[in-house]
Scaffold this motif. Structure first.
Motif, short mmCIF file in Angstrom:
data_model
loop_
_atom_site.label_atom_id
_atom_site.label_comp_id
_atom_site.label_asym_id
_atom_site.label_seq_id
_atom_site.Cartn_x
_atom_site.Cartn_y
_atom_site.Cartn_z
N TYR A 142 0.87 -1.26 -0.05
CA TYR A 142 -0.02 0.01 0.09
C TYR A 142 0.86 1.18 0.05
CZ TYR A 142 -4.48 -2.82 1.01
OH TYR A 142 -5.26 -3.72 0.76
N ASP A 143 2.01 1.35 0.74
CA ASP A 143 2.83 2.48 0.87
C ASP A 143 3.54 2.60 -0.56
OD1 ASP A 143 2.14 2.95 3.26
OD2 ASP A 143 4.07 2.12 4.22
N CYS A 144 3.98 1.58 -1.40
CA CYS A 144 4.35 1.77 -2.51
C CYS A 144 3.20 2.30 -3.57
CB CYS A 144 4.80 0.16 -3.31
SG CYS A 144 6.48 -0.25 -2.53
N LEU A 145 2.05 1.81 -3.18
CA LEU A 145 1.09 2.69 -4.25
C LEU A 145 0.84 3.80 -3.98
CD1 LEU A 145 -1.48 -0.75 -4.05
CD2 LEU A 145 -0.08 -0.05 -6.29
N SER A 146 0.88 4.20 -2.86
CA SER A 146 0.47 5.40 -2.36
C SER A 146 1.67 6.45 -3.00
CB SER A 146 0.43 5.57 -0.86
OG SER A 146 0.16 7.13 -0.56
N LEU A 147 3.01 6.04 -2.73
CA LEU A 147 4.19 6.71 -3.22
C LEU A 147 3.97 6.96 -4.92
CD1 LEU A 147 7.07 5.08 -1.44
CD2 LEU A 147 6.28 7.50 -1.09
N THR A 148 3.41 5.87 -5.40
CA THR A 148 3.43 6.11 -7.01
C THR A 148 2.21 6.77 -7.48
OG1 THR A 148 4.53 3.84 -7.33
CG2 THR A 148 3.33 4.57 -9.22
N PHE A 149 1.12 6.54 -7.09
CA PHE A 149 -0.06 7.15 -7.49
C PHE A 149 -0.40 8.50 -6.91
CE2 PHE A 149 -1.09 2.63 -8.60
CZ PHE A 149 -1.33 2.83 -10.07
N ASN A 150 0.04 8.64 -5.88
CA ASN A 150 -0.28 10.12 -5.21
C ASN A 150 0.80 11.06 -5.34
OD1 ASN A 150 -2.48 8.66 -3.99
ND2 ASN A 150 -1.94 8.96 -1.86
N PHE A 151 2.16 10.68 -4.87
CA PHE A 151 3.42 11.54 -4.85
C PHE A 151 3.99 11.64 -6.27
CE2 PHE A 151 3.36 9.88 -0.35
CZ PHE A 151 2.46 10.83 0.11
N VAL A 152 4.04 10.51 -7.04
CA VAL A 152 4.79 10.66 -8.32
C VAL A 152 3.82 11.46 -9.11
CG1 VAL A 152 5.18 9.41 -10.58
CG2 VAL A 152 6.07 8.36 -8.16
N ILE A 153 2.47 11.05 -9.18
CA ILE A 153 1.64 11.97 -9.98
C ILE A 153 1.44 13.40 -9.49
CG2 ILE A 153 -0.61 12.36 -10.56
CD1 ILE A 153 -1.03 9.23 -10.75
N GLY A 154 1.82 13.70 -8.19
CA GLY A 154 1.63 15.03 -7.62
C GLY A 154 2.70 15.69 -8.11
N VAL A 155 3.86 15.31 -8.02
CA VAL A 155 5.40 15.84 -8.29
C VAL A 155 5.31 16.32 -9.81
CG1 VAL A 155 7.82 15.72 -8.36
CG2 VAL A 155 6.60 15.27 -6.38
N SER A 156 4.57 15.20 -10.69
CA SER A 156 4.60 15.40 -12.22
C SER A 156 3.65 16.42 -12.65
CB SER A 156 4.33 14.14 -12.67
OG SER A 156 5.33 12.93 -12.67
N ARG A 157 2.67 16.58 -11.86
CA ARG A 157 1.61 17.48 -12.46
C ARG A 157 2.10 18.86 -11.84
NH1 ARG A 157 -4.56 16.16 -10.61
NH2 ARG A 157 -4.55 18.06 -11.84
N GLY A 158 2.94 19.14 -10.49
CA GLY A 158 3.40 20.14 -10.36
C GLY A 158 4.59 20.72 -10.96
N GLN A 159 5.47 20.11 -11.59
CA GLN A 159 6.59 20.20 -12.38
C GLN A 159 6.42 20.50 -13.85
OE1 GLN A 159 9.73 21.17 -10.64
NE2 GLN A 159 8.23 20.96 -9.02
N ASN A 160 5.19 19.95 -14.27
CA ASN A 160 5.01 20.17 -15.65
C ASN A 160 3.64 20.48 -16.14
OD1 ASN A 160 7.68 18.32 -16.76
ND2 ASN A 160 6.53 17.15 -14.88
N PRO A 161 3.32 21.71 -15.58
CA PRO A 161 1.99 22.42 -15.82
C PRO A 161 1.63 22.36 -17.32
CG PRO A 161 3.71 24.04 -15.50
CD PRO A 161 4.34 22.73 -15.21
N ASP A 162 2.53 22.44 -18.13
CA ASP A 162 1.96 22.46 -19.55
C ASP A 162 1.78 21.21 -20.13
OD1 ASP A 162 1.94 25.49 -19.42
OD2 ASP A 162 4.06 25.68 -19.92
N THR A 163 2.51 20.17 -19.72
CA THR A 163 2.08 18.79 -20.34
C THR A 163 1.33 17.80 -19.44
OG1 THR A 163 4.32 18.37 -19.41
CG2 THR A 163 4.17 19.16 -21.45
N VAL A 164 2.14 17.39 -18.39
CA VAL A 164 1.41 16.45 -17.45
C VAL A 164 -0.03 16.99 -16.83
CG1 VAL A 164 1.46 14.87 -15.36
CG2 VAL A 164 3.52 15.19 -16.95
N ASN A 165 0.16 18.29 -16.27
CA ASN A 165 -0.97 18.73 -15.55
C ASN A 165 -2.13 19.20 -16.62
OD1 ASN A 165 -2.55 19.44 -13.37
ND2 ASN A 165 -2.38 21.58 -13.88
N LYS A 166 -1.68 19.54 -17.79
CA LYS A 166 -2.55 20.06 -18.96
C LYS A 166 -3.42 18.86 -19.20
CE LYS A 166 -2.75 22.52 -23.51
NZ LYS A 166 -2.11 23.18 -24.30
N ASN A 167 -2.96 17.68 -19.45
CA ASN A 167 -3.69 16.65 -19.74
C ASN A 167 -4.70 15.99 -18.85
OD1 ASN A 167 -2.04 16.00 -22.18
ND2 ASN A 167 -0.44 14.74 -21.16
#
Length: 396
Positions: A91-116
């Motif tokens: 469960y911790d691995c899933l949280s790290l992947t789906f919560n934090f990996v996606i969160g960092v990706s959306r925050g660092q890539n507003p014009d690509t990842v977050n735009k999608n």
């Protein structure tokens, strides 16, 4: 036109924008000056939530993976404790992947990842569900094994009923309940608009029910914390009683063995680490919610600047403590390795790594074949165990 030392172009959301009367009202000179003064702390927090979170993700996935491999070895699977901890690693691995990996990706890539995400209602709904799901799964699994451990400590004669199969049923039951609860995010959007990772929220067709954040904070923070602290306190009291019985050499079948006591201390460390890391975040979140709801004033109000400066402080303080909260999903491996109660975990890890293992450290392998849910005691404690046999929970 303005004698203010801080121009509108120094405010991120106003940079390159035609300043309107509303912008001037929302960002008076005093508030702009305060923002520039706060900016070094903001940049520190942003760095932590970008590079720091990436570090936590990488090491969390690595060490949770190692923990899962160790805890699921054949001779380790007979323990209810190890079953809970192995599922917690997943469960911790899933949280790290789906919560934090996606969160960092959306925050660092507003014009690509977050735009999608912003262009896809489905992606936004999926993210809303999994963020809630995996955060809650980890904490309520900790609650589940804390309650089970209390039952084992308080009523040692009933320990024989706490089998790995019953633990599996408990894990499935808790997981299903949390999953069903998390599905409300398909229809309701509550507080995604203020992410600590700084990405812009999705434009959603879901119902906006901002008040649900009060329930979420209680369900994710205060309720599990209250349960864990209460049961941990009662467990510690029972351990003290058990130690007193042992000192008095009371051959009482209700006395907990040293092996059970070691396993209990390990689980106390895991659950206590959660409480220590979540408590500051919970306090700030609660303060922020109450303040934003009770002290809110509109631009132009005499109290507006005081309200906005306090609001900014609370927001970025919450983000700061959120960084440390993330360690909850990555530190359990280090608790297992460093705990004096986790001899079996360390020994199995050494074997997997091809390191030399002392013969006396392996005595529990042959002994565990004879006891279904047992922790093999050290030689020094064999003479201390009651004559009446009872199954013990395995330590990690």
């Amino acid at each position: 036109m303005s004698s203010c030392p801080v121009g509108y172009d120094q405010i991120e959301e106003l940079a390159g924008k035609n300043i309107t009367a509303d912008d001037e009202l929302k960002w008076p000179c005093a508030l702009r000056v305060f923002w520039i003064d706060l900016l070094p702390f903001v940049e520190l927090v942003r760095g932590l939530l970008s590079y720091g979170t990436s570090f936590i993700i990488a090491f969390g996935l690595l060490f949770n993976g190692i923990s899962f491999i160790v805890l699921t070895r054949k001779h380790m699977r007979k323990s209810t404790t190890n079953m809970y901890l192995s599922v917690l690693a997943v469960y911790d691995c899933l949280s790290l992947t789906f919560n934090f990996v996606i969160g960092v990706s959306r925050g660092q890539n507003p014009d690509t990842v977050n735009k999608n995400f912003q262009q896809s209602e489905g992606l936004c709904t999926f993210h809303g569900v999994v963020v809630e799901l995996f955060n809650l799964l980890s904490v309520w699994l900790i609650v589940a094994f804390t309650v089970e451990r209390f039952i084992m400590v308080k009523f040692p004669l009933k320990a024989k009923n706490l089998t790995p199969r019953r633990a599996l049923y408990t894990i499935i039951g808790v997981s299903l309940c949390v999953f069903i609860f998390s599905l409300h995010k398909i229809a309701v959007s509550g507080f995604e608009g203020d992410s600590v990772f700084g990405y812009k929220a999705c434009k959603t067709r879901r119902s906006i029910f901002r008040e649900i954040i009060y329930f979420y904070v209680a369900f994710n923070t205060w309720l599990p914390t209250a349960i864990i602290v209460s049961f941990n306190t009662m467990i510690i009291v029972e351990i003290k009683k058990n130690q007193k019985k042992r000192k008095e050499m009371t051959k009482n079948a209700n006395s907990m063995s040293k092996s059970d006591e070691k396993a209990t201390k390990l689980l106390l460390a895991v659950s206590s680490a959660y409480v220590i890391l979540i408590l500051p975040l919970g306090l700030i979140q609660t303060t922020e919610l109450i303040f934003n709801g009770s002290a809110k004033v509109e631009p132009g109000d005499p109290e507006y600047i005081d309200f906005m400066t306090t609001k900014m402080k609370l927001k970025w303080t919450r983000a700061f403590f959120f960084f440390f909260y993330q360690f909850n999903f990555a530190i359990n491996f280090f608790l297992y390795v460093s705990s004096s109660s986790a001899t079996r975990f360390r020994t199995t890890l050494k074997k997997l790594l091809g390191m030399k293992v002392n013969t006396e450290d392996m005595t529990w392998i042959s002994q565990s074949r004879h006891k279904k849910n047992a922790v093999a005691p050290a030689k020094s404690e064999v003479s201390e165990m009651p004559k009446t046999s009872q199954p013990d929970a395995d330590n990690a």
